[in-house]
Design an enzyme around this catalytic site. Sequence first.
Site, PDB file in Angstrom:
ATOM      1  N   TYR A 192      -5.137  -1.463   2.914  1.00 37.62           N
ATOM      2  CA  TYR A 192      -6.289  -0.952   2.149  1.00 37.62           C
ATOM      3  C   TYR A 192      -5.956   0.446   1.638  1.00 37.62           C
ATOM      4  CZ  TYR A 192      -9.021  -4.694   4.386  1.00 37.62           C
ATOM      5  OH  TYR A 192      -9.506  -5.903   4.821  1.00 37.62           O
TER       6      TYR A 192
ATOM      7  N   ASP B  48      -1.106  -5.750   0.713  1.00 29.49           N
ATOM      8  CA  ASP B  48      -1.035  -4.282   0.775  1.00 29.49           C
ATOM      9  C   ASP B  48      -1.990  -3.774   1.836  1.00 29.49           C
ATOM     10  OD1 ASP B  48       0.725  -3.576  -1.172  1.00 29.49           O
ATOM     11  OD2 ASP B  48      -0.734  -2.600  -2.470  1.00 29.49           O
TER      12      ASP B  48
ATOM     13  N   PHE C 175      -5.901  -6.955   6.879  1.00 25.65           N
ATOM     14  CA  PHE C 175      -7.326  -7.316   6.805  1.00 25.65           C
ATOM     15  C   PHE C 175      -8.215  -6.486   7.740  1.00 25.65           C
ATOM     16  CE2 PHE C 175      -5.281 -11.254   5.259  1.00 25.65           C
ATOM     17  CZ  PHE C 175      -5.905 -11.361   4.038  1.00 25.65           C
TER      18      PHE C 175
ATOM     19  N   HIS D   5      -7.270 -17.460  -0.970  1.00 26.07           N
ATOM     20  CA  HIS D   5      -7.449 -16.146  -0.350  1.00 26.07           C
ATOM     21  C   HIS D   5      -8.929 -15.924  -0.021  1.00 26.07           C
ATOM     22  CE1 HIS D   5      -7.363 -11.743   0.045  1.00 26.07           C
ATOM     23  NE2 HIS D   5      -6.061 -11.877   0.255  1.00 26.07           N
TER      24      HIS D   5
END
Length: 222
Positions: A69, A67, A80, A189
């Site tokens: 932020y 998704d 990211f 992750h």
Amino acid sequence: MTIDVKIAPSWKGQLEKEFEKEYFDKLIQFVKQEYQAQTIYPPGKEIFRAFDCCAFDDVKVVIIGQDPYHGAGQANGLCFSVREGIRQPPSLVNIFKEINKDLGKPIPTSGDLERWAHQGVLLLNATLTVRGSSPGSHQNKGWEIFTDAAIKLISDTKSNVVFLLWGAYAQKKGEVIDRSRHLVLMSAHPSPFSADRGFFGCKHFSKANEYLKSKGLKEIDW
């Protein structure tokens, strides 16, 4: 329907069939309504920024996020990545830590990853929009179909691309990738909840560059 946001011409041509499908038309109508009624990230003109900053012909590495932020001012259309001047989120901090350990590069002050995108790194979230303070709010509305199509397009029509799949979600999304044509690197992750379980020490950044170099391609300045 016509796409009136910024997207590199090479991607427009490649994804034209997706833009014409019924699911995409419904998706865009939903997204337009959301932007009118809610606080949505990233800003509308940056929804397709991953595709605008990294042309289809230039793609050498693909990083898959989930998704955007959902905090104010964070999302900038690249997974990211955060805007210049915004505090780096924990996952991004851990990415920079791994680059530091892997390649000895200093940890940058800016969390904006646009410089990676301009070198051929497609920073692709599975879902390209989100409601403020509401993670996952735009999942299962059609974005995943669109981004799956983009990943499959890269897999089927390009060669020697490095896919970095961090965490179970990205790894499931990457099941369509042809391993005989591309390098797929998988790890935990980079989130603080899982980075110690295999992201730290994965050396994906040096491995990606070694692979690109072996194929006669320019390495990424991480």
